[in-house]
Motif scaffolding. Structure first.
Motif, mmCIF file in Angstrom:
data_model
loop_
_atom_site.group_PDB
_atom_site.id
_atom_site.type_symbol
_atom_site.label_atom_id
_atom_site.label_comp_id
_atom_site.label_asym_id
_atom_site.label_seq_id
_atom_site.Cartn_x
_atom_site.Cartn_y
_atom_site.Cartn_z
ATOM 1 N N PRO A 76 2.566 13.247 -0.888
ATOM 2 C CA PRO A 76 2.054 11.993 -1.478
ATOM 3 C C PRO A 76 0.683 12.133 -2.135
ATOM 4 C CG PRO A 76 3.079 11.523 0.613
ATOM 5 C CD PRO A 76 3.118 13.016 0.452
ATOM 6 N N ARG A 77 -0.196 12.948 -1.544
ATOM 7 C CA ARG A 77 -1.548 13.030 -2.116
ATOM 8 C C ARG A 77 -1.554 13.716 -3.481
ATOM 9 N NH1 ARG A 77 -1.616 16.673 1.986
ATOM 10 N NH2 ARG A 77 -1.741 18.849 1.380
ATOM 11 N N LYS A 125 3.566 7.417 -6.704
ATOM 12 C CA LYS A 125 3.604 6.951 -5.319
ATOM 13 C C LYS A 125 4.398 5.661 -5.229
ATOM 14 C CE LYS A 125 -0.879 8.605 -3.818
ATOM 15 N NZ LYS A 125 -2.256 8.183 -3.597
ATOM 16 N N ASN A 169 0.831 -1.208 0.000
ATOM 17 C CA ASN A 169 0.000 0.000 0.000
ATOM 18 C C ASN A 169 0.866 1.259 0.000
ATOM 19 O OD1 ASN A 169 0.990 0.082 2.567
ATOM 20 N ND2 ASN A 169 -0.922 -0.478 3.548
ATOM 21 N N ALA A 187 2.630 2.855 1.827
ATOM 22 C CA ALA A 187 2.974 3.321 3.175
ATOM 23 C C ALA A 187 3.860 4.562 3.158
ATOM 24 C CB ALA A 187 3.632 2.201 3.987
ATOM 25 N N LEU A 188 3.526 5.513 2.317
ATOM 26 C CA LEU A 188 4.260 6.781 2.333
ATOM 27 C C LEU A 188 3.816 7.597 3.537
ATOM 28 C CD1 LEU A 188 4.056 7.690 -1.452
ATOM 29 C CD2 LEU A 188 5.968 6.686 -0.214
ATOM 30 N N PHE A 189 4.711 8.449 4.016
ATOM 31 C CA PHE A 189 4.349 9.314 5.137
ATOM 32 C C PHE A 189 3.559 10.478 4.563
ATOM 33 C CE2 PHE A 189 8.841 7.798 5.938
ATOM 34 C CZ PHE A 189 8.428 6.606 6.518
ATOM 35 N N PRO A 190 2.266 10.566 4.864
ATOM 36 C CA PRO A 190 1.409 11.511 4.143
ATOM 37 C C PRO A 190 1.730 12.969 4.421
ATOM 38 C CG PRO A 190 0.181 10.353 5.853
ATOM 39 C CD PRO A 190 1.537 9.733 5.815
ATOM 40 N N HIS A 191 2.388 13.239 5.550
ATOM 41 C CA HIS A 191 2.636 14.634 5.912
ATOM 42 C C HIS A 191 4.023 15.092 5.488
ATOM 43 C CE1 HIS A 191 4.148 11.946 8.851
ATOM 44 N NE2 HIS A 191 4.686 12.876 9.590
ATOM 45 N N MET A 192 4.722 14.254 4.728
ATOM 46 C CA MET A 192 6.059 14.643 4.277
ATOM 47 C C MET A 192 6.091 14.664 2.752
ATOM 48 S SD MET A 192 8.551 12.291 6.577
ATOM 49 C CE MET A 192 8.395 12.126 8.338
ATOM 50 N N SER A 221 14.156 9.576 4.354
ATOM 51 C CA SER A 221 14.061 9.116 5.749
ATOM 52 C C SER A 221 15.099 8.051 6.137
ATOM 53 C CB SER A 221 12.633 8.679 6.080
ATOM 54 O OG SER A 221 12.257 7.585 5.311
#
Lengths: 372, 285, 375
Positions: free
Chosen positions: A131-132, A139, A83, A85-90, A98
């Motif tokens: 990411p969004r 992605k 899925n 699993a990206l960090f959505p706030h970065m 990272s």
């Protein structure tokens, strides 16, 4: 580079045993594919290797070092998730950075590292995006870049192409081997798509219900599946499976399909009257002229083209369905009555009760008179 | 079916208007009252036409409660300050304790974890008076009665379960894979909590904090029993408007407007955090 | 009574007409009785909106829809005589699989024995006989989808609408069920419209495919015509598995030969008569073109042809997929046997002019397919 060795791994969730004494060695630089239906335990196995799940029993060795009790952050593996699993706030940049950040690299080295891998994956123009704002394909590439960036000796890829569209999946399937070969990593790749498994794996471990059912090269698994279930999992359209009863004739064992006898080779370990399943892949069936003694008469039900192949569904006189596939554009009947022949050297025989394959994949057709 | 006719549109609009009027009217009426004297409020029949006055607000802010009989000293502004202080401190303490606890409950299922979480929630079920009577005796013995510290502590009965249960849900909604990915990248669990879990649960924490703030602000009974006049919040302080010479409706209304204003402002400000999507589209479903 | 479905200049706006999202743009198509038609496109292309307008779940913003030559786009869904299988299955949770399928026959008022026989027949075809008495919540997604298909196919309707009917089917069953369902529909002379994003499904099942993108019907033809003569670059690259190889090229007519210059120093020379006169004139005139060639039409040759270097060779059991470095880009070849080349090997490939698809680089419209000029 480092090898990965699993010794006798058992994992239970409450009363459910999801992995049952699994032992497996992945050689340095090898790409091993874990293949199987959902619920087979592939993802749990991957998570045991990266250290976010602990086994009830057994040991995990990475490069001969016992890592069973080492925390995930200290195992030095890279992983891409199904899925993403990206960090959505970065931003994509920070996502990819990272693993480098954790190693306290200088800002310059970090930037160079991220940009190099982003360029390789052709996402260098979207690094500042969140990411969004990325397309699904971007992605997926960002997630892959994050796994690759620290050049980890072990790379775990959990069905990374599952959530991208067919076209992108195809492109990435062709692109991945080159990408992975350049990294010199030991790769463990989880997938449910047999094509990906065959295309990417040096070896494939076929898993089912927490166990490894067969471990071998793509050719071994496709041509000599250990049992019926594995034969069904590989190939599109699926292998034809017909119930047959083994009989003894003057030339040894034979089985009948719609009254047409197929000779079994002398080395199959069967007994007279044994209930078996005859497996033959759709591409090993061909249309033949009616007069041929090996020909099995069939009624054509429907023609369904598939990936540059023409797939025909036909039924025998006693109502058994057979799928026949041939390269698109080659001539063949599309309706009415026709005759087919099964390539004798490519058919497989399974014991009906155990599902295990019996004997060599050598069958030959003989004229009716000879069999009796 | 989306075959809507004009009639349907008109009916829908008028129904919506009716609902809005029904719910907003009391608030509207209170605002009107706060600008009237007691005499105009108590007119029969009531009317929306009057001469607006600021005397109610002036009285509250200066601390002079003018009744028909006499001018009384009230300390409404002090009450307002108490409300702010008590609510803010309670929510701060509850967040400091509740958020890590919520994370633990969400991520680590251990034996009895559900029971502990439920016990904490059950504090909300107990009738406050039942808790208060023994508590008052204990507080007097250990010297916590009539202290801010004691009040903030008791307010945890309101705030902590709320924050724990709401924030826990938000933590559970974060895909564990996102946290695993950060761990595998080489970060400790604490860094993962700070850099991944906390920011992603941010909207949830804000929502829970706001809700806890409103509940703390609206609390009446704890402060009534456990605090003396100089530590009472507005809810208790409003009692002062019921005087020997009658109820001061205009000033109650002004008091209500003043005491609702901070929570309303906070709610309006926090609204954008509340509606902001949680996972922000990082995880493909 | 030959036309089962007819769409005339159908538009769909979400939001105000002219300002809202223009989801379907002036789509016209006729579907003959007994035909299976696939609406194929990626998400957001307007295919689902079109299906929902036919079913009556969406209003038609402009244009008209007729079923069996009756204008029906103002009728409620129940009065359109259509049967539908929903993408989300929409099974009735309190009913068993058997009751769910039989429910579709309720309004037909049939004898119970007739209903039972029909349900058994459908269930046997879809391999759900052994779960007929289970409830939807206790069966897998694939089984739910088969139940939903059964509920739609059992009905006798003027039109069967199938929304992503096979996306969740178990891979091992797919080929067999495709064959059986196609046989079932054809045998009974049903008319079916299926919406799908999966071209494999569209190719396998349908007589004609309507390719949609941006709300526009890009091409509506048989799978063979779409494969051999795509009307534009979108259709050409969208339909085809693996996708068509596409290169930009500039054309020169020199020394009696036609040169296609791919950049990176690579140029293909063709004799003058490799292209028909009209095609040659047209492409030389334009100068810049887009050249497409399908992966299975690229052949490896022993001696003649252009050089390429193998990047990967992936054997899938019945096909080999080879990617090779060619003109600074990647050229994909498909062979039906196991190819014996390894990464790094130099190969020669033959790009036969007969197999080239030539497109206009600006508009994307097809100019020529092989020797045939698109009029």
């Amino acid at each position: 580079m480092a090898s990965v060795e699993l010794q006798n791994i058992t994992k239970r969730y409450k009363d459910l045993t999801v992995l049952d004494r699994i032992s497996l060695t992945v050689a340095e630089g090898e790409t091993l594919v874990l293949f199987g239906p959902s619920g087979a335990g592939k993802t749990v196995l991957l998570r045991l290797i990266c250290g976010v799940v602990e086994p009830e029993d057994g040991r995990v060795l990475i490069g001969d070092e016992d890592m069973t009790d080492v925390e995930a952050e200290d195992r030095g593996v890279g992983m891409a998730f199904q899925n993403f699993a990206l960090f959505p706030h970065m931003s994509a940049f920070d996502n990819i950075a990272s693993p480098l950040e954790a190693r306290k690299q200088t800002r310059g080295a970090l930037k160079d590292g991220v940009e190099a891998v982003a360029k390789l994956l052709r996402i260098d123009h979207v690094l500042s995006h969140a990411p969004r704002e990325l397309s699904n394909g971007q992605k997926q590439r960002t997630a892959l870049a994050r796994a690759l960036v620290g050049s980890p000796p072990i790379l775990l890829l959990d069905d990374p192409l599952r959530n991208v569209d067919a076209k992108l999946r195809f492109e990435m399937r062709l692109e991945l081997p080159r990408l992975l070969a350049d990294r010199n990593a030991t790769v463990i790749y989880v997938t449910q798509d047999y094509k990906e498994a065959m295309a990417l794996g040096d070896r494939i471990a076929v898993m089912s219900a927490g166990q490894i059912e067969q471990l071998g090269t793509p050719a071994e698994i496709y041509l000599k599946p250990a049992n019926i279930e594995i034969a069904r999992l590989f190939g599109d359209p699926t292998i034809n499976l017909l119930d047959v009863t083994v009989r003894t004739g003057v030339h040894g064992f034979f089985a009948e399909i719609s009254g047409v006898p197929l000779n079994l080779p002398g080395d199959v370990k069967v007994r007279d009257g044994q209930a078996c399943v005859l497996g033959f892949r759709p591409e090993t069936v061909s249309f033949v002229e009616a007069g041929d003694g090996h020909a099995i008469p069939v009624e054509i039900e429907a023609e369904t083209p598939l990936n540059e192949k023409t797939v025909t569904l036909a039924t025998t006189a006693n109502g058994r369905e057979i799928l026949i596939s041939r390269p698109a554009g080659t001539p063949g009947p599309s309706s009415g009555t026709a005759h087919i022949a099964i390539a004798p050297d490519k058919a497989l025989l399974f014991d009906r009760e155990s599902g295990e394959r019996v004997g060599a994949s050598l069958l030959s057709t003989v004229a009716e008179g000879e069999a009796a | 079916m989306e075959h809507t006719s004009t009639l349907e549109k008109v009916l829908r609009a008028s129904a919506l208007t009716a609902v809005v009027i029904f719910f907003m009217f009391p608030i509207f009426w209170i605002i009107l009252m706060s600008f009237q004297t007691n005499e105009t409020i108590l007119r029969v029949p009531p009317s929306m036409i009057f001469e607006p006055t600021l005397s109610n607000y002036r009285g509250i802010i200066t601390g002079q409660l003018e009744t028909n009989a006499a001018t009384l000293e009230i300390n409404f502004m002090r009450n307002l300050w108490n409300s702010v202080f008590l609510s803010v401190s309670s929510v701060a303490v509850a967040l400091a304790l509740g958020v890590p606890a919520a994370y633990a409950f969400a991520r680590h299922k251990f034996r009895g974890s559900e029971d502990i979480a439920f016990t904490l929630l059950s504090f909300r079920f107990a009738p406050p008076l039942l808790v208060l009577l023994p508590l008052t005796l204990y507080f007097q013995q250990i010297g916590l009665a009539d202290t801010y510290f004691g009040l903030v502590w008791v307010y945890q009965l309101i705030c902590l379960p709320l924050i724990l249960w709401i924030v826990r849900g938000y933590f559970e909604d974060i895909s564990p894979d996102i946290e695993y990915a950060y761990r595998i990248a080489g970060h400790s669990w604490f860094a993962t909590f700070r850099k991944i879990a906390l920011p992603l649960a941010g909207p949830g924490i804000a929502a829970a904090g706001l809700l806890a703030f409103i509940f703390a602000w609206n609390n009446f009974i704890f402060a009534l029993v456990l605090a003396s006049a100089d530590k009472q919040p507005v809810t208790v302080g409003a009692l002062a408007f019921i005087t020997a010479s009658g109820i001061q409706y205009g000033q109650i209304a002004a008091g209500i407007v003043l005491s609702v204003a901070p929570t309303l402002a906070l709610a309006l400000y926090a609204q954008r955090y509340l509606v902001e999507g949680l996972s922000l589209g990082a995880v493909k479903g | 009574m030959d036309t089962a479905l007819s769409l005339k200049n159908v538009d769909k706006f979400y939001g105000p007409i002219g300002h809202g999202v223009h989801a379907v743009r002036n789509v016209s198509m006729d579907v003959k009785k007994g035909e299976i038609v696939a609406l194929l496109g990626s998400s957001g292309c307007g295919k689902t909106s079109t299906l929902r307008m036919i079913a009556g779940f969406e209003e038609v913003s402009a244009g008209s829809i007729s079923i069996a030559e009756q204008e029906i786009h103002r009728r409620p869904p129940a009065k359109r005589n259509v049967a539908m299988a929903f993408e989300g299955y929409s099974l009735y949770p309190p009913l068993t699989v058997r009751e769910n399928i039989a429910f579709a026959l309720k309004s037909a008022k049939l004898e119970p024995s007739v209903v039972a026989a029909k349900v058994t027949e459908i269930a046997r075809m879809l391999e759900i006989e052994d779960i007929l008495d289970r409830y939807p919540s206790s069966i897998s997604g694939g089984q739910q989808q088969r139940t939903s298909l059964g509920r739609a196919l059992i009905r006798d309707a003027a039109l069967h609408l199938l929304d992503e009917p096979m996306g969740q089917l178990e891979p091992q069953l797919r080929a067999l069920l495709r064959g059986r369902i196609k046989h079932f529909i054809k045998e009974r002379g049903l008319t079916a419209i299926l919406v799908t994003h999966d071209q494999t499904e569209a190719n396998a099942l349908s007589d004609r495919i309507a390719v949609m993108e941006d709300g526009i019907l890009q091409q509506f033809d048989t799978p063979e015509i779409i494969k051999d003569r795509p009307e534009n670059l979108f259709t050409g690259t969208f339909v085809g598995e693996p996708p068509m190889n596409v290169f930009n090229a500039s054309v020169r007519d020199q020394d009696g030969r036609v040169h296609l210059d791919f950049g990176s120093g690579l140029s293909l020379d063709y004799p003058h008569d490799a292209f028909s006169g009209s095609v040659r004139d047209s492409i030389v005139d334009r100068g810049n073109i887009v050249v497409g060639i399908r992966p299975y039409a690229v052949h490896r040759t022993k001696d003649q042809g252009v050089d390429a270097k193998v990047i990967v060779n992936q054997w899938l059991g019945d096909q080999s997929h080879i990617a090779a470095e060619f003109a600074g880009a990647t050229l994909v070849l498909v062979e039906h046997d196991r190819a014996d080349v390894r990464p790094g090997d130099a190969i020669k490939v033959d790009l036969n002019p007969e197999n080239l698809h030539i497109f206009d680089p600006d508009s994307g419209d097809a100019i020529a397919h092989g020797a045939e000029l698109v009029s």
